[in-house]
Design a protein around this motif. Structure first.
Motif, PDB file in Angstrom:
ATOM      1  N   THR A  55     -10.635  10.294   7.446  1.00  0.00           N
ATOM      2  CA  THR A  55      -9.340  10.028   8.063  1.00  0.00           C
ATOM      3  C   THR A  55      -8.567   8.934   7.350  1.00  0.00           C
ATOM      4  N   MET A  56      -7.255   9.062   7.361  1.00  0.00           N
ATOM      5  CA  MET A  56      -6.415   7.923   7.006  1.00  0.00           C
ATOM      6  C   MET A  56      -6.537   6.898   8.122  1.00  0.00           C
ATOM      7  N   THR A  57      -6.508   5.637   7.756  1.00  0.00           N
ATOM      8  CA  THR A  57      -6.629   4.579   8.748  1.00  0.00           C
ATOM      9  C   THR A  57      -5.269   4.244   9.356  1.00  0.00           C
ATOM     10  N   GLY A  58      -5.298   3.494  10.449  1.00  0.00           N
ATOM     11  CA  GLY A  58      -4.061   3.053  11.069  1.00  0.00           C
ATOM     12  C   GLY A  58      -3.201   2.242  10.117  1.00  0.00           C
ATOM     13  N   THR A  59      -3.834   1.511   9.250  1.00  0.00           N
ATOM     14  CA  THR A  59      -3.126   0.676   8.276  1.00  0.00           C
ATOM     15  C   THR A  59      -2.205   1.512   7.407  1.00  0.00           C
ATOM     16  N   LEU A  60      -2.711   2.631   6.906  1.00  0.00           N
ATOM     17  CA  LEU A  60      -1.916   3.510   6.048  1.00  0.00           C
ATOM     18  C   LEU A  60      -0.872   4.275   6.863  1.00  0.00           C
ATOM     19  N   ILE A  61      -1.266   4.790   8.012  1.00  0.00           N
ATOM     20  CA  ILE A  61      -0.345   5.565   8.841  1.00  0.00           C
ATOM     21  C   ILE A  61       0.865   4.731   9.240  1.00  0.00           C
ATOM     22  N   LEU A  62       0.625   3.492   9.628  1.00  0.00           N
ATOM     23  CA  LEU A  62       1.721   2.636  10.088  1.00  0.00           C
ATOM     24  C   LEU A  62       2.655   2.195   8.968  1.00  0.00           C
ATOM     25  N   ASN A  63       2.247   2.406   7.727  1.00  0.00           N
ATOM     26  CA  ASN A  63       3.128   2.048   6.620  1.00  0.00           C
ATOM     27  C   ASN A  63       4.104   3.169   6.274  1.00  0.00           C
ATOM     28  N   ALA A  64       3.981   4.319   6.942  1.00  0.00           N
ATOM     29  CA  ALA A  64       4.832   5.471   6.643  1.00  0.00           C
ATOM     30  C   ALA A  64       6.292   5.199   6.989  1.00  0.00           C
ATOM     31  N   LYS A  65       7.161   5.865   6.271  1.00  0.00           N
ATOM     32  CA  LYS A  65       8.590   5.743   6.540  1.00  0.00           C
ATOM     33  C   LYS A  65       8.962   6.431   7.850  1.00  0.00           C
ATOM     34  N   ASN A  66       8.377   7.608   8.091  1.00  0.00           N
ATOM     35  CA  ASN A  66       8.664   8.390   9.293  1.00  0.00           C
ATOM     36  C   ASN A  66       7.372   9.001   9.826  1.00  0.00           C
ATOM     37  N   ILE A  67       7.228   9.008  11.158  1.00  0.00           N
ATOM     38  CA  ILE A  67       6.104   9.677  11.794  1.00  0.00           C
ATOM     39  C   ILE A  67       6.658  10.704  12.773  1.00  0.00           C
ATOM     40  N   PHE A  68       6.290  11.965  12.554  1.00  0.00           N
ATOM     41  CA  PHE A  68       6.739  13.076  13.385  1.00  0.00           C
ATOM     42  C   PHE A  68       5.576  13.513  14.269  1.00  0.00           C
ATOM     43  N   VAL A  69       5.796  13.563  15.595  1.00  0.00           N
ATOM     44  CA  VAL A  69       4.691  13.762  16.528  1.00  0.00           C
ATOM     45  C   VAL A  69       4.969  14.951  17.457  1.00  0.00           C
ATOM     46  N   PRO A  70       4.540  16.150  17.082  1.00  0.00           N
ATOM     47  CA  PRO A  70       4.691  17.298  17.975  1.00  0.00           C
ATOM     48  C   PRO A  70       3.541  17.321  18.992  1.00  0.00           C
ATOM     49  N   ILE A  71       3.876  17.439  20.287  1.00  0.00           N
ATOM     50  CA  ILE A  71       2.852  17.503  21.340  1.00  0.00           C
ATOM     51  C   ILE A  71       3.239  18.623  22.291  1.00  0.00           C
ATOM     52  N   PHE A  72       2.374  19.650  22.372  1.00  0.00           N
ATOM     53  CA  PHE A  72       2.693  20.830  23.161  1.00  0.00           C
ATOM     54  C   PHE A  72       1.616  21.099  24.220  1.00  0.00           C
ATOM     55  N   GLY A  73       2.036  21.722  25.312  1.00  0.00           N
ATOM     56  CA  GLY A  73       1.089  22.199  26.315  1.00  0.00           C
ATOM     57  C   GLY A  73       1.018  21.339  27.560  1.00  0.00           C
ATOM     58  N   LEU A  74       1.013  21.996  28.722  1.00  0.00           N
ATOM     59  CA  LEU A  74       0.994  21.274  29.987  1.00  0.00           C
ATOM     60  C   LEU A  74      -0.270  20.455  30.182  1.00  0.00           C
ATOM     61  N   GLN A  75      -1.352  20.820  29.494  1.00  0.00           N
ATOM     62  CA  GLN A  75      -2.588  20.050  29.627  1.00  0.00           C
ATOM     63  C   GLN A  75      -2.439  18.634  29.078  1.00  0.00           C
ATOM     64  N   ILE A 118       0.855  -1.184   0.000  1.00  0.00           N
ATOM     65  CA  ILE A 118       0.000   0.000   0.000  1.00  0.00           C
ATOM     66  C   ILE A 118       0.895   1.240   0.000  1.00  0.00           C
ATOM     67  N   PRO A 119       0.337   2.418  -0.271  1.00  0.00           N
ATOM     68  CA  PRO A 119       1.162   3.624  -0.345  1.00  0.00           C
ATOM     69  C   PRO A 119       1.997   3.841   0.921  1.00  0.00           C
ATOM     70  N   ARG A 120       3.230   4.258   0.707  1.00  0.00           N
ATOM     71  CA  ARG A 120       4.127   4.561   1.827  1.00  0.00           C
ATOM     72  C   ARG A 120       4.534   6.034   1.747  1.00  0.00           C
ATOM     73  N   PHE A 121       4.026   6.825   2.680  1.00  0.00           N
ATOM     74  CA  PHE A 121       4.398   8.229   2.738  1.00  0.00           C
ATOM     75  C   PHE A 121       5.807   8.363   3.302  1.00  0.00           C
ATOM     76  N   ASP A 122       6.519   9.379   2.815  1.00  0.00           N
ATOM     77  CA  ASP A 122       7.869   9.636   3.323  1.00  0.00           C
ATOM     78  C   ASP A 122       7.816  10.155   4.755  1.00  0.00           C
ATOM     79  N   GLY A 123       6.805  10.941   5.055  1.00  0.00           N
ATOM     80  CA  GLY A 123       6.651  11.461   6.404  1.00  0.00           C
ATOM     81  C   GLY A 123       5.198  11.779   6.713  1.00  0.00           C
ATOM     82  N   ILE A 124       4.788  11.530   7.947  1.00  0.00           N
ATOM     83  CA  ILE A 124       3.463  11.909   8.414  1.00  0.00           C
ATOM     84  C   ILE A 124       3.635  12.687   9.717  1.00  0.00           C
ATOM     85  N   ILE A 125       3.054  13.887   9.776  1.00  0.00           N
ATOM     86  CA  ILE A 125       3.019  14.643  11.021  1.00  0.00           C
ATOM     87  C   ILE A 125       1.708  14.320  11.713  1.00  0.00           C
ATOM     88  N   LEU A 126       1.802  13.789  12.920  1.00  0.00           N
ATOM     89  CA  LEU A 126       0.618  13.381  13.682  1.00  0.00           C
ATOM     90  C   LEU A 126       0.471  14.229  14.931  1.00  0.00           C
TER      91      LEU A 126
END
Length: 239
Positions: free
Chosen positions: A182-202, A135-143
């Motif tokens: 939404t993209m499904t977990g199946t597609l997201i997990l096939n990505a080459k890289n997943i970048f996950v920014p998470i901000f805020g004390l909450q 299935i398609p493989r993205f070079d990067g996904i920002i989650l």
């Protein structure tokens, strides 16, 4: 899953940008034709990221080498303040003069099921396939990740979308019932890289549980991040 801790959101975005640039350089070195395929998220974290890129153009990658997609979209018009595409257009594409032929948006104003089918077909046509599922493989996904552990538009009321054979589907928010694509977990997990920014004390307790792997593994964010090929969290939530 790797976690990198920073004193503030801008420092986190800067490091994430450096990693995206390294990934882009690896793509260029591979000799693959076409552009680097990057998936964007929506919400306040995405807005903060886009604003940082606009204010710090010297840090940014070469936007001319990137095609943009979306991990999910609310079923609203692009002029709505809730539109993920609208946020990107206002806070990134228009300020930087990024060409319309470089981005492939989900049409939130279209009938959701038909749009999910159209977008799946578009991704399959544009993005090279790889992996055991071919299935398609993205070079990067920002989650992005919310305090309730949802990511993309994968919620506790639609956990089957984590393993769905489709790569794009329709979901709904468990409280508001608002419909999303939404993209499904199946597609997201096939990505080459997943970048996950998470901000805020909450989000501090949520991030702590993700990093320590105490978060229930069946929830969307821990499910994805515990199984991703190469996922990095960039956060200012921890000491």
């Amino acid at each position: 899953m790797i976690t990198e801790i920073f004193s503030d959101a801008d420092s986190a975005v800067k490091k994430m940008t450096e990693d995206i640039k390294k990934s882009l350089e690896a793509f260029k070195s591979s000799g693959r034709e076409g552009k680097y395929n990057l998936v964007l998220a929506g919400g306040s974290t995405a807005k903060k990221t886009f604003d940082h890129w606009v204010k710090n153009p010297g840090e940014a990658p070469d936007w001319n080498l990137i095609n943009f997609y979306w991990v999910d979209e609310r079923c609203v018009a692009e002029t709505s303040p809730q539109s993920h595409f609208g946020i990107a257009k206002t806070h990134l594409f228009d300020p930087l003069g990024i060409s319309e032929d470089s981005y492939f948006r989900m049409f939130g104003e279209s009938e959701p099921v038909m749009e999910s089918i159209r977008y799946e077909s578009l991704v399959k046509k544009n993005v090279p396939s790889a992996g055991s599922l071919n299935i398609p493989r993205f070079d990067g996904i920002i989650l992005g990740v919310s305090a309730d552990y949802h990511t993309a538009s994968l919620f506790t009321n639609n956990l089957t979308l984590l393993t769905d054979k489709r790569i794009v589907a329709v979901s709904s928010h468990p409280v508001t019932k608002a419909v999303r694509i939404t993209m499904t977990g199946t597609l997201i997990l096939n990505a080459k890289n997943i970048f996950v920014p998470i901000f805020g004390l909450q989000k501090r307790e949520m991030v702590k549980s993700l990093v320590s792997k105490r978060a229930p593994d069946h929830l969307p964010a821990p499910y994805i991040l515990n199984r991703a090929r190469n996922a990095v969290i960039y956060t200012d939530c921890l000491d």
